[in-house]
Design an enzyme around this catalytic site. Sequence first.
Site, PDB file in Angstrom:
ATOM      1  NE  ARG A 155      35.010  35.792  50.766  1.00  0.00           N
ATOM      2  CZ  ARG A 155      34.934  37.145  50.912  1.00  0.00           C
ATOM      3  NH1 ARG A 155      34.625  37.503  52.005  1.00  0.00           N
ATOM      4  NH2 ARG A 155      35.576  38.098  50.271  1.00  0.00           N
ATOM      5  NE  ARG A 191      31.890  39.851  56.000  1.00  0.00           N
ATOM      6  CZ  ARG A 191      32.407  40.803  54.894  1.00  0.00           C
ATOM      7  NH1 ARG A 191      33.472  40.475  54.493  1.00  0.00           N
ATOM      8  NH2 ARG A 191      31.603  41.661  54.347  1.00  0.00           N
ATOM      9  CE  LYS A 198      35.484  44.150  56.243  1.00  0.00           C
ATOM     10  NZ  LYS A 198      36.244  44.031  55.107  1.00  0.00           N
ATOM     11  CE  LYS A 217      36.954  40.457  57.437  1.00  0.00           C
ATOM     12  NZ  LYS A 217      38.044  40.788  56.688  1.00  0.00           N
ATOM     13  CB  CYS A 261      43.851  40.842  48.515  1.00  0.00           C
ATOM     14  SG  CYS A 261      43.825  41.973  47.007  1.00  0.00           S
ATOM     15  CB  CYS A 306      38.607  42.757  43.919  1.00  0.00           C
ATOM     16  SG  CYS A 306      38.050  43.846  45.238  1.00  0.00           S
ATOM     17  CB  CYS A 335      41.815  48.481  47.391  1.00  0.00           C
ATOM     18  SG  CYS A 335      40.610  47.756  48.518  1.00  0.00           S
ATOM     19  CB  CYS A 395      41.018  41.195  51.762  1.00  0.00           C
ATOM     20  SG  CYS A 395      39.822  42.111  51.375  1.00  0.00           S
TER      21      CYS A 395
HETATM   22  S1  SF4 Z   1      42.054  44.236  49.662  1.00  0.00           S
HETATM   23 FE1  SF4 Z   1      40.864  45.722  48.034  1.00  0.00          FE
HETATM   24  S2  SF4 Z   1      41.420  45.118  46.050  1.00  0.00           S
HETATM   25 FE2  SF4 Z   1      42.260  43.414  47.588  1.00  0.00          FE
HETATM   26  S3  SF4 Z   1      40.425  41.828  47.451  1.00  0.00           S
HETATM   27 FE3  SF4 Z   1      40.269  43.179  49.301  1.00  0.00          FE
HETATM   28  S4  SF4 Z   1      38.785  44.825  48.408  1.00  0.00           S
HETATM   29 FE4  SF4 Z   1      39.685  43.785  46.735  1.00  0.00          FE
END
Ligand code: SF4
Length: 1435
Positions: free
Chosen positions: A933, A1002, A1067, A1069, A1288, A1294, A1333, A1337
């Site tokens: 990244r 970040r 982290k 942000k 995401c 991931c 998940c 993100c």
């Molecule tokens: S929300 Fe979870 S699955 Fe999606 S990119 Fe972030 S860590 Fe990975």
Amino acid sequence: MAAVSAVARIGYLSSDVVLYSGSAFSETYDSLARGSSHSPKVISVPHGADVGSTLVRHSSNLTSFTGVATSQLVNRLILHLAEISSQSVVLHLAVEHDLTDVLLLRSAVPFFILSHTAQDAHDNALLAARLARTEKKAVVHAFYTSQGENSDAELVADESVLPFLLAKKNPHSPSTTNGASTPLNGVNGVNGHANGASTLVGPIDEPSSAHLFKAYEAAAFDTVALVRRPRRALASSGASAPHTVIFLVGKSEAATTDIDGVSFVTLSLLSPLPPSKLVSAIPPSAQNVIVLEQVYRWSTKWTPLYLDVVSAVQGTNVGVHDGILGEDVSQQSILKLLQKVAAGEAGSRLQVGVIHGVSSSSSVPHVPKHEAAYTKILEHLFKDQFEVANSPALAATQGELATTPEFALGRVRGQLDARQQLVSLVQDLLQDTSLSADLHSLLSKWILAKDDATKSRQLGDQIVAQLEQASSTSTIQRALSLREHFPSVSRWIIGSDAWSYDLGASGLHHAIASRLDINILILDTLPYSSRTSGDPHRRKQDVGLYAMNHGDVYVASVAVFSSYGQVLQSLVEADKFKGPSVVLAYLPYSSESSPALQVLKETKLAVDAGYWPLYRWDPSKDAKGLEPFSLDSDAVKNDLKQFLDRQNHLSQLTRSTPALAAEVVSNLGDTIREARKKRAQQSYNDLLTALDAPPLLVLYASDGGAAEKKAKRLVNRAKARGLSTTVATFDAFTFEALKDEEHVVFVTSTAGQGEPPQNGRTFFKTLNAAALRGDKPFSTLKFTVFGMGDSHYWPRPEDAHYYNKPAKELDVRLEKLGGERVADLGLGDDQDADGTETGYKVWEPKVWKAMGVDSVEVTEAEPEPITNEHIKAASGFLRGTIAEGLEDASTGALAPSDTQLTKFHGIYEQDDRDIRDERQAQGVEPAYSFMIRVRMPGGVCTPTQWLEMDQIADEHGNGTFKITTRATFQFHGVIKRHLKPAIQDINRVLLDTLAACGDVNRNVISSSIPSLSKLHAQVYEFSKECSAHLIPRTSAYHEIWLDKKLVAGEAVKDFEPIYGEFYLPRKFKIAIAVPPTNDVDVFANDLGFIAIVGPDGELQGFNVAIGGGMGVTHGNKKTYPRAGSVIGFCTPEQGKYVAEKIVIVQRDNGNRVDRKNARLKYTIDRMGLDVYKAEVEKLLGYKLEPARPYTFDRNIDDFGWHKGEDGRHHFMMFVENGRIEDVPEREFKKGLKELAQVHKGTFRLTANQHVMISDVPESELETVKRILRKYKMDNLNFSGLRLSSSACVAFPTCGLAMAESERYLPILIDKVEKVVEAAGLRHDSIVMRMTGCPNGCARPYLAEIAFVGKAPGSYAMLLGGGYYGQRLNKIYRESVTEPEILAILTPMIKRYALERKDGERFGDWTIRAGYIAPTTEGRLWYDRMGGEGEFRESA
Ligand code: SF4
């Protein structure tokens, strides 16, 4: 059960080898393979393949083929029927309406049976199998696919099939007695005539035909005994003393028609059909016989059956007529037929009923939709120049044969000859001095440019125009007659799978040997996961080797869903090559309805496992001194290269064809196995040193690391009690080895829907199989199991069994396999007060007791488990052993502790989860690669930087890159040895990756605000300032990645003035929003700056919001999302110091023990907002001013063109979920690259994952618009829902993903869009987000509708977020699948369309309509979840 499934089932249950062609059968075979105890070898024969030769090679006790009777299939079968006829083979051929094709086989096989209904099809499938087995002869069984009302068949039990087939012939069956046909099988039956009335005087049957008929009768007799339904070769109905007998071949209700003086004979057996049987069906009263057959396209005057009947009745006065039997035959139409016969109008072929589907047989053959992926590219690349020599469109005018490659080859040969003639004529014309100078010049130019697509066409048009004007000579006339050959054409033959199979036969060999300038595209559609069902003798990959071995042939192996760029390159090279070119294209799909995602996954598996290597072989390069072979699949590059070198290229390669894929894969695995061996040896040595202590084996299965941690802690405690302990994952320990163990402790967590964790799945499978077999291998094993799960993860009562399912099952299985349980199953529940520790604390003492060490006093302090805090502290300011790890070529991974540190350098280790199982099965380590990244404050980059990013993706990554929700670039698929070069390339264009991830601040993001140029400049500067101020000061980054050594060796020590050596607990942000746009979702950030602009348009400062954060753990109520709280106002000059102090208070107060509770949001809620603010102000030395008023009205991007105050233009482009790639119809990567090459302004990436082409000066506007248009990048014709969506990355890269996201949300939106459009809301913006998940993100907790992955295909559904990111949403349903999502949203959206108030947003409305309660603050997020009132989920 419908006919197709019923027949396929009998084929499967009765045969040793099952061949099939077409997706109609694959589903039945797949489900039988899962559920049946009979397991024949199943082989998929691709559409158009030579079924006959495959059948010949697969003879067995009984071989069945099921397929649709197309003319192509029948033509290919006929060639081999002589050989097949004497094999035990049943050809089940499905027919829709017309029997023309299938009846061509009648005279070439011993037995031909026709079924009319689904029940018939089922019973005759049994009969055919019995007949083929007992007689060792081929049987054709034709049956109808369209059954109308008779679409269901009653089935015989699975277990009855084989005994029926193997039973001896019934002694009472007609063939074993001397009797003639019994009423069961001959002409007769319920309404039959064989009641003693004599028929015509019978002809003498040929002995062979009579013998075969008897065999049929015997098999039919046995079948009747099983199915209890009559089987009649010829069944009569109607009048008993008829004047007219109508023979019916085909599906028709005609036989039930009641017409005076007419009888009907329905034929189910068409071969053998001894004349005596035909005659016995014609009573002496009959004066006329009409033979009606369902042959709509029969090309000769009479059909064989008609001739059989004529010859059977010769010498009598019976008149025989023939006709076509249509469908829906009415009594009326038969009466008309009889009138015609009576009136002597039967000279031409008669017809009754409606003829269905005849046009389709002669119209364009169907091309499966997936295959268009390649033809579209060809059309796009070669445009007018593109010609498919075997185009399906030719079928309409020239018949289906025109689509065969053989025909196409002949056609191309003709065309090339004609063009060569044209060239000669033009050369002759050039000698003609009477031609005008103009024409002469055009002809000379054409000769030079005849291979150039555009020029040859343009010049050709001009030449033709002039030739038509010129005085006519024979040369000119001939040239004009060949005018169509002036343009250069890219000629392609698109071969189905069939062609590539016919290596030694006419197909490919002829094309290659012809040396014609022809391009051949061969599609392989066999999915990787079904590869074992393909014909092993005919591997598609060998075609490439075969072609390469010919020497002067261009060969490429491509896969559009793996590398689009490589496909383009290969097709262009193939076209350029002067001579035959063969492009093998992979397109795995099992049926037309296979989703694109499935095709993508199958492609990945095949390419990454080396099954389908991507390569190009261009012999023309040899002459230029270049390497003719290029391997394009990254994962296996080195190994295949070595293989090729070692094998001295192609001649040797061909000799070793069978093992190409295996070589590649095993090569890859060798070094890893070696490393593993060493490690195993080390463990063994350790074990030897501790031999006298009682042994304890601890096995664990763990996805997230929690079970692993517990297992390893248990090991430490066991050692402290004097036990000799070994620890391993379930799958690392073989089942065999386990039998010799005495004491084993199992610790397992629970994945997804009660599945075992990834590194325990093979173990579980072996265990289950052993339990099924009833084995007792563990008679000496003493065991205990501890499981970890979440009793609330699947809250519905019917899902309660998922809780700790693997542990519970393991406990039961081990006992069943003979093991002795020495301590009861222990269960840890995330919902308990102390999480899983609560249950663990009760269980562990039982283990010590069982081992007899419970009284041992442990005095030494237990070693603390290693946490991220330890790793950071011991890292030497983020160095760890990253540098050494990069040098280690024995593994594609880094050391686990280093992978925590590389995050601070902007790098995540990942592995391809699509192929994880596959690689494990192959015994190789996961396909490790890295995500990189970039740190790019404010999301702004220059065209030069863009071009570099584009190149990095190609050279080091997977050929694509992503715009992330932190408005920066992200690359995936970077393998370890590419890491350093990639990072160096990024730094070369003045960007870096430092602190793009990790427990530090970040990438700082800011609003893109296109029209407010001056403000944007100020805010952008501010974001850079903040980022620079909070950047880690360690020199490790430069040292590791950029090879910059410390100037004074160890003398200069790293120093982190803001972070200290432990950095932050988690982290951090920062986002900067400029109202009214909240496109950065400022409240989702730990620190948000909300720009306050004065009435003069000048930036006055920022409101400061703190404590936003998205991450949650499913089911863990100590975790929750939180929207930031505004605490005051600061000036632009104060901003970076305010940020610094907020970071420092978090550094010193954040939770460093529990990472799940370490984000600033929890620190604030624990300390209290006021206390936190006071701490910050104390460090600042002044108080923040009170917050100033502001208003947001959206958090989505402003798509389209905008003009800034400075007169520059900006275009906000829609990039779905930020993925920059080239796919058919959407070549954004290529387009943006072309744009970056001319663009003089900047690019702004947004936190919604889109890109803005910014700062376009007026002079550049048209050029930019042209390029946008050219690549369809200016397309904004999407629904408001899609434009407001965000997902995401999730699978496959991931490591935390539990469900699909980026690859699935567009598919879900396709479906929800239909609902939205039906409700008239196409242009309404509804913010819908998805993550794989709960880490969130893509900021799902601030969306109006959100889906958060729980397990593959299952999501938590949330509703009620504020439209401009001001309010958190709330869980509405804890787990929903796609059908449930659609069932929930359909009425909801309809209601919204009808009931909303003016301007009322969807999120607000769901609250007002009572679906969901509003979330007032993060801590209360779980309160009243699950819907309100009538919408509450019943628990
Ligand atoms: S929300 Fe979870 S699955 Fe999606 S990119 Fe972030 S860590 Fe990975």
